[in-house]
Design a protein around this motif. Sequence first.
Motif, PDB file in Angstrom:
ATOM      1  N   VAL A 152       0.650  -1.186  -0.047  1.00 18.33           N
ATOM      2  CA  VAL A 152      -0.141   0.076   0.226  1.00 18.33           C
ATOM      3  C   VAL A 152       0.763   1.282  -0.011  1.00 18.33           C
ATOM      4  CG1 VAL A 152      -1.533   1.221   1.407  1.00 18.33           C
ATOM      5  CG2 VAL A 152      -1.829  -1.184   1.155  1.00 18.33           C
ATOM      6  N   THR A 153       2.045   1.534   0.858  1.00 17.53           N
ATOM      7  CA  THR A 153       2.853   2.236   0.774  1.00 17.53           C
ATOM      8  C   THR A 153       3.691   2.596  -0.435  1.00 17.53           C
ATOM      9  OG1 THR A 153       3.323   1.977   3.184  1.00 17.53           O
ATOM     10  CG2 THR A 153       4.958   3.176   2.011  1.00 17.53           C
ATOM     11  N   VAL A 154       3.860   1.488  -1.344  1.00 15.84           N
ATOM     12  CA  VAL A 154       4.378   1.520  -2.617  1.00 15.84           C
ATOM     13  C   VAL A 154       3.558   2.262  -3.390  1.00 15.84           C
ATOM     14  CG1 VAL A 154       5.231   0.301  -4.376  1.00 15.84           C
ATOM     15  CG2 VAL A 154       5.905  -0.619  -2.195  1.00 15.84           C
ATOM     16  N   VAL A 155       2.254   1.959  -3.257  1.00 11.60           N
ATOM     17  CA  VAL A 155       1.334   2.565  -4.457  1.00 11.60           C
ATOM     18  C   VAL A 155       1.296   3.843  -4.081  1.00 11.60           C
ATOM     19  CG1 VAL A 155      -0.970   2.580  -4.863  1.00 11.60           C
ATOM     20  CG2 VAL A 155      -0.135   0.356  -4.714  1.00 11.60           C
ATOM     21  N   GLU A 156       1.095   4.473  -2.920  1.00 14.89           N
ATOM     22  CA  GLU A 156       0.844   5.715  -2.463  1.00 14.89           C
ATOM     23  C   GLU A 156       2.217   6.665  -2.873  1.00 14.89           C
ATOM     24  OE1 GLU A 156      -1.071   9.122  -0.687  1.00 14.89           O
ATOM     25  OE2 GLU A 156      -1.900   6.790  -1.292  1.00 14.89           O
ATOM     26  N   ASN A 157       3.276   5.901  -2.854  1.00 14.74           N
ATOM     27  CA  ASN A 157       4.498   6.881  -3.213  1.00 14.74           C
ATOM     28  C   ASN A 157       5.014   6.538  -4.669  1.00 14.74           C
ATOM     29  OD1 ASN A 157       5.068   7.203  -0.578  1.00 14.74           O
ATOM     30  ND2 ASN A 157       6.189   5.694  -0.224  1.00 14.74           N
ATOM     31  N   ALA A 158       3.883   6.030  -5.399  1.00 14.52           N
ATOM     32  CA  ALA A 158       4.232   5.712  -7.162  1.00 14.52           C
ATOM     33  C   ALA A 158       2.812   6.793  -7.591  1.00 14.52           C
ATOM     34  CB  ALA A 158       4.092   4.415  -7.435  1.00 14.52           C
ATOM     35  N   PRO A 159       3.306   8.070  -7.893  1.00 17.75           N
ATOM     36  CA  PRO A 159       2.180   9.062  -8.142  1.00 17.75           C
ATOM     37  C   PRO A 159       1.489   8.622  -9.612  1.00 17.75           C
ATOM     38  CG  PRO A 159       4.094  10.248  -7.355  1.00 17.75           C
ATOM     39  CD  PRO A 159       4.516   8.870  -7.424  1.00 17.75           C
ATOM     40  N   THR A 160       2.081   8.135 -10.376  1.00 17.36           N
ATOM     41  CA  THR A 160       1.706   7.735 -11.635  1.00 17.36           C
ATOM     42  C   THR A 160       0.721   6.462 -11.465  1.00 17.36           C
ATOM     43  OG1 THR A 160       3.698   8.476 -12.890  1.00 17.36           O
ATOM     44  CG2 THR A 160       2.052   6.956 -14.015  1.00 17.36           C
ATOM     45  N   LEU A 161       1.213   5.438 -10.857  1.00 15.68           N
ATOM     46  CA  LEU A 161       0.482   4.314 -10.522  1.00 15.68           C
ATOM     47  C   LEU A 161      -0.840   4.763  -9.837  1.00 15.68           C
ATOM     48  CD1 LEU A 161      -0.193   1.182 -10.773  1.00 15.68           C
ATOM     49  CD2 LEU A 161       1.255   1.196  -8.560  1.00 15.68           C
ATOM     50  N   ARG A 162      -0.746   5.324  -8.819  1.00 18.56           N
ATOM     51  CA  ARG A 162      -2.086   6.084  -7.903  1.00 18.56           C
ATOM     52  C   ARG A 162      -2.944   6.572  -8.833  1.00 18.56           C
ATOM     53  NH1 ARG A 162      -3.772  10.002  -5.421  1.00 18.56           N
ATOM     54  NH2 ARG A 162      -4.894   9.795  -3.541  1.00 18.56           N
ATOM     55  N   GLY A 163      -2.474   7.500  -9.575  1.00 24.99           N
ATOM     56  CA  GLY A 163      -3.047   8.426 -10.639  1.00 24.99           C
ATOM     57  C   GLY A 163      -4.182   7.564 -11.368  1.00 24.99           C
ATOM     58  N   VAL A 164      -3.270   6.519 -12.043  1.00 22.18           N
ATOM     59  CA  VAL A 164      -4.246   5.556 -12.994  1.00 22.18           C
ATOM     60  C   VAL A 164      -5.332   4.932 -12.210  1.00 22.18           C
ATOM     61  CG1 VAL A 164      -3.898   3.505 -14.334  1.00 22.18           C
ATOM     62  CG2 VAL A 164      -2.227   5.527 -14.665  1.00 22.18           C
ATOM     63  N   MET A 165      -4.786   4.346 -11.079  1.00 20.09           N
ATOM     64  CA  MET A 165      -5.785   3.646 -10.160  1.00 20.09           C
ATOM     65  C   MET A 165      -7.053   4.481 -10.049  1.00 20.09           C
ATOM     66  SD  MET A 165      -3.512   1.344  -7.460  1.00 20.09           S
ATOM     67  CE  MET A 165      -4.931   0.937  -6.917  1.00 20.09           C
ATOM     68  N   VAL A 166      -6.863   5.713  -9.517  1.00 22.16           N
ATOM     69  CA  VAL A 166      -7.689   6.573  -9.133  1.00 22.16           C
ATOM     70  C   VAL A 166      -8.632   6.842 -10.319  1.00 22.16           C
ATOM     71  CG1 VAL A 166      -8.487   8.942  -8.289  1.00 22.16           C
ATOM     72  CG2 VAL A 166      -6.680   7.540  -7.044  1.00 22.16           C
ATOM     73  N   GLY A 167      -7.808   7.119 -11.480  1.00 23.64           N
ATOM     74  CA  GLY A 167      -8.657   7.659 -12.674  1.00 23.64           C
ATOM     75  C   GLY A 167      -9.398   6.449 -13.134  1.00 23.64           C
ATOM     76  N   ILE A 168      -9.232   5.261 -13.106  1.00 25.74           N
ATOM     77  CA  ILE A 168     -10.093   4.090 -13.200  1.00 25.74           C
ATOM     78  C   ILE A 168     -11.300   3.921 -12.358  1.00 25.74           C
ATOM     79  CG2 ILE A 168     -10.065   1.545 -13.246  1.00 25.74           C
ATOM     80  CD1 ILE A 168      -7.181   1.655 -14.392  1.00 25.74           C
TER      81      ILE A 168
END
Length: 214
Positions: free
Chosen positions: A64-80
Amino acid sequence: MLTALLSIVAGLLLGLSLAAPPGPMNAVIAEESVNRSWRAGFAAGLGAMSADALFFVFALAGLVTVVENAPTLRGVMVGIGGLLMLYFAYGAVANAGSFSESEHGDAAGFGKAFALALTNPYQITWWLTAGIGLLNPGQIEAFGVSLSAANGLLTIGGFFLGILLWVTSFPAALRAAGDRVDALGTGIAYVSALVLVWFAGVFVLDAAGTLGLV
């Protein structure tokens, strides 16, 4: 004995703190409960709860911390997640006058809630804050008593008990309308759609900002 009880209560309150606030998860549960059945609403709740179980495993593994610290990955997930909410909002309006208690409805509700929960930044953020207490039960204090790490499993059990309590009682409360449930169904569907559209806008704007599109 008191410490063990407090461990369970602390976990239960943590579970309710994640499950009870108004949001897209409860909008889906409400729509499924009123438009289909208590079982369909409960299935949707189990979908969200299953995602929390997965997040718990991810939190243990540090993902979970990895996702939060990877802005691009988090942005894609939130967009989906935002796009999924728009799709489900359309479905809520399209099926507003259709009341069914089919098995397909139960499976659809589970899938919708599970998919939304996996892309819900609120749940990701929760696991990075309050959820940390589940991983460090010795750091939780309730009524001045520091909970022992030895009771960590009780805290975790209380957490999922709290979620289970909510996803059982919330659909039941909606279905308690009895014969009035059909009359409520269309209204709940439209309200659920509005909630989902609003959160979809929040998610999409969040994703656009994270990805540097705005």
